[in-house]
Design an enzyme around this catalytic site. Sequence first.
Site, PDB file in Angstrom:
ATOM      1  N   THR B 156       0.884  -1.169   0.000  1.00 22.28           N
ATOM      2  CA  THR B 156       0.000   0.000   0.000  1.00 22.28           C
ATOM      3  C   THR B 156       0.921   1.218   0.000  1.00 22.28           C
ATOM      4  OG1 THR B 156      -0.204  -0.253   2.398  1.00 22.28           O
ATOM      5  CG2 THR B 156      -2.026  -1.030   1.061  1.00 22.28           C
ATOM      6  N   THR B 193      -2.808  -2.641   7.940  1.00 23.19           N
ATOM      7  CA  THR B 193      -2.538  -4.039   7.732  1.00 23.19           C
ATOM      8  C   THR B 193      -1.107  -4.461   7.526  1.00 23.19           C
ATOM      9  OG1 THR B 193      -4.613  -4.184   6.584  1.00 23.19           O
ATOM     10  CG2 THR B 193      -3.218  -6.095   6.519  1.00 23.19           C
ATOM     11  N   GLU B 279       7.320   3.956   8.497  1.00 25.72           N
ATOM     12  CA  GLU B 279       7.234   5.369   8.142  1.00 25.72           C
ATOM     13  C   GLU B 279       8.301   6.202   8.830  1.00 25.72           C
ATOM     14  OE1 GLU B 279       2.481   5.660   7.496  1.00 25.72           O
ATOM     15  OE2 GLU B 279       3.349   5.821   9.494  1.00 25.72           O
ATOM     16  N   SER B 408      -4.936  13.075   2.573  1.00 28.52           N
ATOM     17  CA  SER B 408      -5.292  14.306   1.861  1.00 28.52           C
ATOM     18  C   SER B 408      -5.338  14.018   0.367  1.00 28.52           C
ATOM     19  CB  SER B 408      -4.287  15.396   2.179  1.00 28.52           C
ATOM     20  OG  SER B 408      -2.988  14.954   1.880  1.00 28.52           O
TER      21      SER B 408
END
Lengths: 408, 408
Positions: B156, B193, B279, B408
């Site tokens: 993703t 996930t 991240e 966003s």
Amino acid sequence: MAVNLYIPPESNIFAVAGVEIGTAEAGIRKAKRRDLTVFRLAQGSSVAGVFTLNRFRAAPVQVCEAHLAEGRGIRALVVNTGNANAGTGETGLQAARDTCAALAGLLGIEPSQVLPFSTGVILEPLPLDRLVAGLPQAVDGLGDNNWFAAAHSIMTTDTQPKIVSQRLALGDKTITITGISKGAGMIRPNMATMLGYLATDAGVAPALLEEMARSIADRSFNRITVDGDTSTNDSFIIIATGKSGVRVDSASDPLYAPLYAALAGAATDLAQKIVRDAEGATKFMTIQVEEAGSSEEALKVAYAVAQSPLVKTAFFASDPNLGRILCAIGYAGIADLDVGGIKLWLGDVLVASEGQRHPGYQEADGQRVMKEPEITVRIALGRGDVSDTVYTCDFSHEYVSINADYRS
Amino acid sequence: MAVNLYIPPESNIFAVAGVEIGTAEAGIRKAKRRDLTVFRLAQGSSVAGVFTLNRFRAAPVQVCEAHLAEGRGIRALVVNTGNANAGTGETGLQAARDTCAALAGLLGIEPSQVLPFSTGVILEPLPLDRLVAGLPQAVDGLGDNNWFAAAHSIMTTDTQPKIVSQRLALGDKTITITGISKGAGMIRPNMATMLGYLATDAGVAPALLEEMARSIADRSFNRITVDGDTSTNDSFIIIATGKSGVRVDSASDPLYAPLYAALAGAATDLAQKIVRDAEGATKFMTIQVEEAGSSEEALKVAYAVAQSPLVKTAFFASDPNLGRILCAIGYAGIADLDVGGIKLWLGDVLVASEGQRHPGYQEADGQRVMKEPEITVRIALGRGDVSDTVYTCDFSHEYVSINADYRS
């Protein structure tokens, strides 16, 4: 950066009869700032304390507990910033005891009648000589209404002083409640420590005051979280001098309930001020869990939501990211939680029900709420009738900057 | 940004006999990207799964558990990205079942022989029509060695595909183990996930494979944390096709231990890759707790350290901030922890002992370790002989940016 943090004008800060305060520039870590605070309490004052549950309890916390247990009547407090005297072993304990002895000598009381508090860098030896050398200046300056100076003196990396003060009628008399706080949980761990001091001129029996301190801490200082880190030095102290002539010696006294409510209100205000001044905070969030089967259950859910970095960054972005909140509820650790029974509100907007987005929910409504600086998240679990509430703030770039760049 | 994430060249990715893979561009959320993956498994394959403990379990997780429980033999998996089919109620469950039925029709098997997986946005209805319309393309493309394409298709917001592959001698034969993973816990909750798929051509009895899956998940995917958020869709699947001719039907088989070790090693590698690609991660941290009284105790301490935002920001800053680590150990929830018995190492440097800074510790030594991209924090509790390990990453500006700006 503080979020709606109200600082009362000095004219609205009322002295508490029986409490004198003096401050000094002891140069403990930095020169030219007040970093030492002494409270002298009238004879006969009741004092109760609630302390950190962290297993690395700082030396002053251990000494506070020992001195309170001795029960000779606490007559003074001494607070230094700049050094937490934590992770300092037997040397640190001795330094805390020596601090009490030095102040006791100046005030003509016993060392065990002094409570010591330290906040600041962890794992560094306390500069006892400078601290002790600063005590006479603080004692010379003891005065009736130095609360504002004390609120400033106990600050470490707080951006604002935190102070509450009120007068209220109790029975046929007027009492005063004034208090100060600093820190925000463990948000600045090397400048650790949440400290709260609340004083009233009402009189309260020592055993009752201890019960009240625990109960009040549980609904105020124990209901705030910035990053979930509990410091080594957290302390909350209530002082009841009795100088107003009002006296409450049992919970069945008709004056007990209003006194409790006023003290709890002041403590909650002091606790919330810590969150409002938390590092990088741009939003103040109230996480209110209802219809829980127990308080433990309500708090599990409230803390899971309040401490999720994903929820906190979504609030920073004013993004009504419902998935993050529902997800946090789901992993809060309630094994038999039926997600079909949950309702979730952002402010006054019902955003989720029956385990999914509420059919009438419009993103624009969630967006409107998320843009406010104060946001209430309401979660109904559909399992019982217990409620509980936790206060927290969002998680911003500034938080990372402060905590990554700190200590340089 | 990924930290030392190794991507093997395609020539080193080995097909697993009995597993065919096909991918498709179904346009589930975005056009022009492969977002649908189908695995076809040879008859007689054993399949075991471990799923999220979040109470908001996504619809496909619920259907996976039901189909595995039916025990008719799993013959296919279908994975979509772009939509998590979570928080979607009864409609979502029906969509997951319809997905299985559509694929079963194309492959000539029963719907309960299909396991469905979804990852992506939460609380949005699954676009079932587009998913089903994409299935024929994926089925047409079924081939022996499309693992690399699959690793890409299940991504993703991952920045890198995550894939492991190896061949090893087992008894007198050679077996192959190949696997892929994506995500990082709940680091991108609306693109939620963690998914992991591990396949081998060894044969394993179904009940034994289930035990192995649980045990292996516990030491790999259940030992990583980025932000402490457990997603609604987390799934880990092991497939054992038996096509190599090697068969292990009991834990007492001499081939069991080496097979278990190889599968566990591959799963740990896949799990660590998730942390390496987390991240904003700039550091990969191994938190190793030793001398604990129990595994629960070791994990409490490891997770308290691994999830402390203060510890994580200190690592981002390469700041050997020992106070933050000791403090996290102190609030980990071990009620009778004697801090005097604790030792703490950063890499090979003993930094704290007996509840305080180690006398021989030099800040420069701590600094040297903290500058490395891979850091091991070793904590000895002095309470027993149990060890456990958790993997995590640091907490950077980039983390806040990604999570605040996302959606966003």
